[in-house]
Design an enzyme around this catalytic site. Structure first.
Site, PDB file in Angstrom:
ATOM      1  N   SER A 194       0.831  -1.204   0.000  1.00 49.63           N
ATOM      2  CA  SER A 194       0.000   0.000   0.000  1.00 49.63           C
ATOM      3  C   SER A 194       0.870   1.261   0.000  1.00 49.63           C
ATOM      4  O   SER A 194       1.655   1.477  -0.913  1.00 49.63           O
ATOM      5  CB  SER A 194      -0.930  -0.058   1.218  1.00 49.63           C
ATOM      6  OG  SER A 194      -1.875   0.972   1.212  1.00 49.63           O
ATOM      7  N   HIS A 229      -2.611  -0.922  -4.411  1.00 51.05           N
ATOM      8  CA  HIS A 229      -4.068  -0.861  -4.549  1.00 51.05           C
ATOM      9  C   HIS A 229      -4.517   0.584  -4.423  1.00 51.05           C
ATOM     10  O   HIS A 229      -3.733   1.471  -4.089  1.00 51.05           O
ATOM     11  CB  HIS A 229      -4.779  -1.763  -3.530  1.00 51.05           C
ATOM     12  CG  HIS A 229      -4.506  -1.413  -2.100  1.00 51.05           C
ATOM     13  ND1 HIS A 229      -4.925  -2.189  -1.047  1.00 51.05           N
ATOM     14  CD2 HIS A 229      -3.860  -0.364  -1.530  1.00 51.05           C
ATOM     15  CE1 HIS A 229      -4.554  -1.653   0.096  1.00 51.05           C
ATOM     16  NE2 HIS A 229      -3.906  -0.543  -0.174  1.00 51.05           N
TER      17      HIS A 229
END
Length: 233
Positions: free
Chosen positions: A136, A161
């Site tokens: 992330s 993501h």
């Protein structure tokens, strides 16, 4: 007798407050404490210096070698620590590289952008090395190291993501504001990853639509890192 027991209990509670020892706490206080963990206790060691003996932990020793270790979630506290270290190392020697080791599950988008901006702002090159995982927000920090100096160990992994909203409730106008901010952050993430990886923005947009895991060789091919190292060169 009862008064003596009460005095002892009160004294024990005061001692627990000073020492933070769970065994000395009343049952109600112990119940409120977080569950114990099996976290490894970082040892301290003594090193001889020209000025005498010095006791320090591993993180302090790494910092002396211009190494920053990001091994926790990216939040405001860890971001402040990393930014402070970057600025201190720049002030000590603006012409020597800084090395940042990363093993992080990611975290706050705003905390990550604060670290990112500081990495781009300071004069020294920032080498990034992924151990374990860069997920992330941490994946952005890994990719944003100086080109040619972004490394990864063979069994580490990367996760990219799209950003998520912390809260999805409230008044309609508040939800609309949150949605606009999320879209702005997503656009920034897409453009930043494209800038540092060389990938097309459209590909980045498709890839972050769902969780995308990358092995070390895949992260190299994607442009997030430049080399996968099994041994120190």
């Amino acid at each position: 007798m009862a008064s003596e027991e009460a005095k002892f209990a009160a004294r024990a509670d005061r001692l627990a407050g000073r020492q933070g020892v769970a065994g000395f706490m009343p049952a109600s206080a112990r119940a409120a404490q977080p569950a114990p963990t099996n976290r490894y206790i970082m040892p301290q060691f003594v090193e001889k210096t020209p000025y005498g003996m010095k006791t320090q932990d591993a993180y302090s020793r790494l910092f002396e070698d211009r190494i920053i270790f990001l091994g926790v979630q990216v939040d405001d506290a860890s971001a402040d620590d990393v930014m402070a270290q970057l600025l201190v190392l720049e002030s000590q020697d603006p012409n020597r590289d800084v090395m940042m080791y990363i093993n992080s599950p990611g975290g706050s988008m705003t905390a990550m952008t604060a670290i990112y901006d500081t990495m781009q702002y300071i004069k020294p090159d920032v080498q990034t090395v992924c151990l374990g995982q860069a997920a992330s927000a941490a994946a952005i920090l890994l990719a944003s190291g100086t080109k040619g100096k972004r490394l990864m160990l063979p069994n580490a992994r990367v996760l990219i993501h799209q950003p998520a909203i912390d809260q999805g409730f409230g008044k309609a106008t508040e939800i609309e504001i949150q949605a606009k901010e999320m879209l702005r952050m997503r656009e920034w993430l897409e453009e930043t990853l494209a800038k540092h990886t060389g990938q097309d923005v459209e590909k980045i947009r498709r890839d972050i639509e769902v969780d995308t895991f990358l092995t070390a060789p895949e992260a190299k091919e994607y442009g997030i890192v430049d080399e996968v190292l099994e041994h120190r060169q």
